[in-house]
Structures are given as structure tokens and as C-alpha cells.
Scaffold this motif. Structure first.
Motif, PDB file in Angstrom:
ATOM      1  N   VAL A  17       0.872  -1.183   0.000  1.00  0.00           N
ATOM      2  CA  VAL A  17       0.000   0.000   0.000  1.00  0.00           C
ATOM      3  C   VAL A  17       0.909   1.233   0.000  1.00  0.00           C
ATOM      4  O   VAL A  17       2.111   1.146   0.297  1.00  0.00           O
ATOM      5  CB  VAL A  17      -0.944   0.028   1.223  1.00  0.00           C
ATOM      6  CG1 VAL A  17      -1.928  -1.140   1.177  1.00  0.00           C
ATOM      7  CG2 VAL A  17      -0.147   0.016   2.525  1.00  0.00           C
ATOM      8  N   HIS A  18       0.328   2.392  -0.279  1.00  0.00           N
ATOM      9  CA  HIS A  18       1.081   3.649  -0.331  1.00  0.00           C
ATOM     10  C   HIS A  18       0.408   4.673   0.582  1.00  0.00           C
ATOM     11  O   HIS A  18      -0.833   4.730   0.667  1.00  0.00           O
ATOM     12  CB  HIS A  18       1.146   4.190  -1.758  1.00  0.00           C
ATOM     13  CG  HIS A  18       1.685   3.206  -2.750  1.00  0.00           C
ATOM     14  ND1 HIS A  18       3.010   2.827  -2.768  1.00  0.00           N
ATOM     15  CD2 HIS A  18       1.084   2.527  -3.768  1.00  0.00           C
ATOM     16  CE1 HIS A  18       3.206   1.968  -3.751  1.00  0.00           C
ATOM     17  NE2 HIS A  18       2.037   1.777  -4.373  1.00  0.00           N
ATOM     18  N   VAL A  19       1.275   5.470   1.233  1.00  0.00           N
ATOM     19  CA  VAL A  19       0.807   6.527   2.134  1.00  0.00           C
ATOM     20  C   VAL A  19       1.175   7.873   1.526  1.00  0.00           C
ATOM     21  O   VAL A  19       2.294   8.060   1.025  1.00  0.00           O
ATOM     22  CB  VAL A  19       1.412   6.360   3.535  1.00  0.00           C
ATOM     23  CG1 VAL A  19       1.053   7.553   4.428  1.00  0.00           C
ATOM     24  CG2 VAL A  19       0.928   5.052   4.172  1.00  0.00           C
ATOM     25  N   TYR A  20       0.204   8.814   1.588  1.00  0.00           N
ATOM     26  CA  TYR A  20       0.413  10.140   0.988  1.00  0.00           C
ATOM     27  C   TYR A  20       0.133  11.226   2.032  1.00  0.00           C
ATOM     28  O   TYR A  20      -0.712  11.058   2.918  1.00  0.00           O
ATOM     29  CB  TYR A  20      -0.534  10.347  -0.217  1.00  0.00           C
ATOM     30  CG  TYR A  20      -0.389   9.296  -1.307  1.00  0.00           C
ATOM     31  CD1 TYR A  20       0.517   9.469  -2.325  1.00  0.00           C
ATOM     32  CD2 TYR A  20      -1.188   8.140  -1.311  1.00  0.00           C
ATOM     33  CE1 TYR A  20       0.652   8.537  -3.337  1.00  0.00           C
ATOM     34  CE2 TYR A  20      -1.056   7.201  -2.310  1.00  0.00           C
ATOM     35  CZ  TYR A  20      -0.131   7.399  -3.325  1.00  0.00           C
ATOM     36  OH  TYR A  20       0.008   6.469  -4.317  1.00  0.00           O
ATOM     37  N   ARG A  21       0.898  12.321   1.864  1.00  0.00           N
ATOM     38  CA  ARG A  21       0.569  13.523   2.634  1.00  0.00           C
ATOM     39  C   ARG A  21      -0.565  14.238   1.904  1.00  0.00           C
ATOM     40  O   ARG A  21      -0.516  14.398   0.692  1.00  0.00           O
ATOM     41  CB  ARG A  21       1.781  14.437   2.750  1.00  0.00           C
ATOM     42  CG  ARG A  21       2.907  13.864   3.570  1.00  0.00           C
ATOM     43  CD  ARG A  21       4.019  14.890   3.729  1.00  0.00           C
ATOM     44  NE  ARG A  21       5.122  14.406   4.546  1.00  0.00           N
ATOM     45  CZ  ARG A  21       6.184  13.787   4.083  1.00  0.00           C
ATOM     46  NH1 ARG A  21       6.315  13.584   2.771  1.00  0.00           N
ATOM     47  NH2 ARG A  21       7.137  13.376   4.901  1.00  0.00           N
ATOM     48  N   ILE A  22      -1.545  14.654   2.656  1.00  0.00           N
ATOM     49  CA  ILE A  22      -2.708  15.261   2.031  1.00  0.00           C
ATOM     50  C   ILE A  22      -2.847  16.710   2.486  1.00  0.00           C
ATOM     51  O   ILE A  22      -2.514  17.050   3.636  1.00  0.00           O
ATOM     52  CB  ILE A  22      -3.992  14.475   2.362  1.00  0.00           C
ATOM     53  CG1 ILE A  22      -4.253  14.436   3.867  1.00  0.00           C
ATOM     54  CG2 ILE A  22      -3.908  13.051   1.808  1.00  0.00           C
ATOM     55  CD1 ILE A  22      -5.543  13.770   4.264  1.00  0.00           C
ATOM     56  N   PRO A  23      -3.315  17.572   1.599  1.00  0.00           N
ATOM     57  CA  PRO A  23      -3.535  18.968   1.991  1.00  0.00           C
ATOM     58  C   PRO A  23      -4.804  19.078   2.837  1.00  0.00           C
ATOM     59  O   PRO A  23      -5.627  18.166   2.861  1.00  0.00           O
ATOM     60  CB  PRO A  23      -3.684  19.690   0.650  1.00  0.00           C
ATOM     61  CG  PRO A  23      -4.192  18.654  -0.293  1.00  0.00           C
ATOM     62  CD  PRO A  23      -3.594  17.358   0.161  1.00  0.00           C
ATOM     63  N   PRO A  24      -4.976  20.166   3.525  1.00  0.00           N
ATOM     64  CA  PRO A  24      -6.205  20.344   4.302  1.00  0.00           C
ATOM     65  C   PRO A  24      -7.435  20.301   3.399  1.00  0.00           C
ATOM     66  O   PRO A  24      -7.377  20.665   2.216  1.00  0.00           O
ATOM     67  CB  PRO A  24      -6.026  21.724   4.948  1.00  0.00           C
ATOM     68  CG  PRO A  24      -4.553  21.960   4.943  1.00  0.00           C
ATOM     69  CD  PRO A  24      -4.034  21.285   3.714  1.00  0.00           C
ATOM     70  N   PHE A  92      -8.225   6.230   0.121  1.00  0.00           N
ATOM     71  CA  PHE A  92      -8.997   6.535   1.323  1.00  0.00           C
ATOM     72  C   PHE A  92      -8.192   7.518   2.174  1.00  0.00           C
ATOM     73  O   PHE A  92      -6.964   7.635   2.038  1.00  0.00           O
ATOM     74  CB  PHE A  92      -9.274   5.268   2.140  1.00  0.00           C
ATOM     75  CG  PHE A  92     -10.053   4.203   1.387  1.00  0.00           C
ATOM     76  CD1 PHE A  92     -11.430   4.121   1.521  1.00  0.00           C
ATOM     77  CD2 PHE A  92      -9.401   3.303   0.555  1.00  0.00           C
ATOM     78  CE1 PHE A  92     -12.140   3.160   0.838  1.00  0.00           C
ATOM     79  CE2 PHE A  92     -10.107   2.336  -0.128  1.00  0.00           C
ATOM     80  CZ  PHE A  92     -11.481   2.253   0.005  1.00  0.00           C
ATOM     81  N   VAL A  93      -8.896   8.155   3.069  1.00  0.00           N
ATOM     82  CA  VAL A  93      -8.265   8.998   4.085  1.00  0.00           C
ATOM     83  C   VAL A  93      -8.529   8.341   5.433  1.00  0.00           C
ATOM     84  O   VAL A  93      -9.687   8.049   5.780  1.00  0.00           O
ATOM     85  CB  VAL A  93      -8.827  10.426   4.060  1.00  0.00           C
ATOM     86  CG1 VAL A  93      -8.236  11.260   5.207  1.00  0.00           C
ATOM     87  CG2 VAL A  93      -8.522  11.103   2.728  1.00  0.00           C
ATOM     88  N   PHE A 105      -4.303  12.879   9.849  1.00  0.00           N
ATOM     89  CA  PHE A 105      -4.986  12.296   8.690  1.00  0.00           C
ATOM     90  C   PHE A 105      -3.969  12.095   7.569  1.00  0.00           C
ATOM     91  O   PHE A 105      -3.197  12.998   7.247  1.00  0.00           O
ATOM     92  CB  PHE A 105      -6.110  13.216   8.205  1.00  0.00           C
ATOM     93  CG  PHE A 105      -7.278  13.290   9.160  1.00  0.00           C
ATOM     94  CD1 PHE A 105      -8.314  12.376   9.078  1.00  0.00           C
ATOM     95  CD2 PHE A 105      -7.322  14.278  10.143  1.00  0.00           C
ATOM     96  CE1 PHE A 105      -9.381  12.453   9.945  1.00  0.00           C
ATOM     97  CE2 PHE A 105      -8.388  14.360  11.007  1.00  0.00           C
ATOM     98  CZ  PHE A 105      -9.426  13.446  10.914  1.00  0.00           C
ATOM     99  N   ILE A 106      -3.971  10.908   7.005  1.00  0.00           N
ATOM    100  CA  ILE A 106      -3.073  10.583   5.910  1.00  0.00           C
ATOM    101  C   ILE A 106      -3.882   9.947   4.787  1.00  0.00           C
ATOM    102  O   ILE A 106      -5.001   9.440   5.003  1.00  0.00           O
ATOM    103  CB  ILE A 106      -1.941   9.634   6.348  1.00  0.00           C
ATOM    104  CG1 ILE A 106      -2.519   8.298   6.851  1.00  0.00           C
ATOM    105  CG2 ILE A 106      -1.082  10.288   7.426  1.00  0.00           C
ATOM    106  CD1 ILE A 106      -1.460   7.253   7.160  1.00  0.00           C
TER     107      ILE A 106
END
Length: 256
Positions: A17-24, A92-93, A105-106
Motif C-alpha cells: 500500500v502507499h501513504v500520501y501527505r494530504i492537503p487540508p 482513502f483517508v 490524517f493521511i
């Protein structure tokens, strides 16, 4: 089924799986995966979903060492801990916690839609089971609190059972048996009336007693009645034979 909070079950495992930084979040419409840097994931590894009691846990681990990277406790689904994006079914978040009350939250992404489907179904099945267990516990509590109905017989109490839709046997319905010596019905195919069939082969039946034909020749003359067994045509035969004899005697010495 009684709950065992010490037992941890495995619900789903995905190797990558991959994890991303998300903007507000920009609006209340939800998150969009197109706003993330999908070609630059912040972390990649293995994901596990485990269950312990009513709680489910999303665990992100290193695929080689198994070291825990982040964990997201899930108490209900759908809910605020896991939220799908609006523009894709593979992202997904999730809200992760560090165990000290802090959370973040990621973004979580899957390379294949089948993996994201399994992730979604695993959470749905677990909380469906939690809901059924809760309803069953409430039902048992209600039944235990309600007064029990005593259906046992009291001393001297009797009941009467009415059996309906049962036809009584007709006493006169039995067929009488034929008495001994009575006439039996004719065999199948036989002709009523007692007619005697001719014997096979065309043979005529022979009479047992001789027929006396003397009365037929008795016309009131003084000629004695012929005895049975004699030739009834003897007189005619003798007369004819005498005339023939005379002819023979008169001409037997003549030669030509």
C-alpha cells in the motif's frame, strides 16, 4: 458468542500500500485524490486489518522487518476514521493515532482495485458482526428481565384434546365374506348362462345311451318291432339282394 478481548483475529492483509501527505480539506465535499502527489508516495509497505473485540485496527508495517509505521483504531464503519475520496475507489483517508491522544490524517492508496475492495469488505463484515452481537445481547437481556411464563400443569389440572378432521370408520362398510359352499362367480371371460362349449378339434360328443328308433317305424302294422341293435333297413336290403341274386343265378352260366 461471548466476547474475548484478549483474542486478536486477522481480517485482511495486503502486501503493498502507499501513504500520501494530504492537503487540508478545502470544502465539505470531501477529499480528492487528484490533489495529492500520487507519483510521490511518502511511504510504502504492508497493511493489516486486525480485530480485537468490537474494535478493528488498521496497521501499516514495514514489509521486510514488520516494524509498525502507523496504526488507526476503528470503532465504527463508515465513520470519521476511514473515509473514501470522491474521485477514486482506490484511495482513502484514514485517521492514525500515536497512542498518546494525538492523531493525524493521511492518504492511503492501493495499486489494484481488487485490494481496495477487499479492504472495504473486511471492515464492513466486521462491524456487521458487531451489530448482530449487540442486537443479540439486547434480546437476551430483555428475555432475562421479563417474567418467565410458567406452563407446567398444576396439581389436579387436566386438559381435553379435540382431534378434528378425523373420519370415523363406517361399521357397515366392511364387505361380507362369501359363505362356505356358495356359488362362485364365473371365471373372467366366461359366458353367463352355463352354455357348454364344443370340444376342441370339431369332434361331436358321443351319446352315452343308444337311441331306440323302433317307435319311429311303428305305423300300427303287425310287423314285429326290430330289436335294438338290429339293422333297421334289413327288409329293404334283403329284398334288393334277392332280386339281384335271381339275376345272377339266371345268367351266371351264360357265356358269350
Amino acid at each position: 458468542m461471548a466476547e474475548d478481548d484478549s483474542y486478536e483475529s486477522m481480517l485482511c492483509v495486503k502486501p503493498e500500500v502507499h501513504v500520501y501527505r494530504i492537503p487540508p480539506r478545502a470544502s465539505n465535499r470531501g477529499y480528492r485524490a487528484a490533489d495529492w502527489k500520487l507519483d510521490e508516495p511518502a511511504w510504502s509497505g504492508r497493511m493489516k486489518i486486525t480485530a480485537k473485540g468490537k474494535m478493528a485496527f488498521i496497521k501499516l508495517e514495514d514489509k521486510n522487518t514488520g516494524e509498525l509505521f502507523a496504526q488507526a483504531p476503528v470503532d465504527q464503519y463508515p465513520g470519521c476514521v476511514v473515509e473514501a475520496v470522491t474521485d477514486s475507489s482506490r484511495y482513502f483517508v484514514i485517521r492514525i493515532e500515536d497512542g498518546n491522544g494525538r492523531h493525524a490524517f493521511i492518504g492511503l492508496g492501493f495499486a489494484d482495485r481488487g485490494d481496495s475492495f477487499d479492504f472495504n469488505v473486511a471492515l464492513q463484515d466486521h462491524f456487521k458482526w458487531v451489530k448482530q452481537e449487540g442486537e443479540l445481547a439486547k434480546l437476551e437481556a430483555t428475555q432475562s428481565a421479563a417474567p418467565k411464563l410458567d406452563l407446567s400443569f398444576k396439581e389436579g389440572q387436566t386438559i381435553k384434546i379435540s382431534l378434528g378432521n378425523i373420519k370415523k370408520k363406517d361399521a357397515g362398510g366392511a364387505k361380507p365374506r362369501p359363505a362356505a359352499g356358495s356359488l362362485l362367480p364365473p371365471p373372467p371371460g366366461g359366458k353367463p348362462g352355463g352354455a357348454v362349449l364344443p370340444p376342441p378339434g370339431g369332434q361331436q360328443p358321443v351319446s352315452a345311451a343308444p337311441i331306440n328308433a323302433a317307435p319311429l317305424l311303428d305305423f300300427g302294422s303287425s310287423v314285429p318291432v326290430a330289436q335294438p341293435g338290429s339293422d333297421l333297413w334289413g327288409d329293404f336290403t334283403s329284398a334288393g339282394s334277392n332280386s339281384n341274386k335271381d339275376d345272377v343265378q339266371s345268367g351266371w352260366v351264360q357265356f358269350s
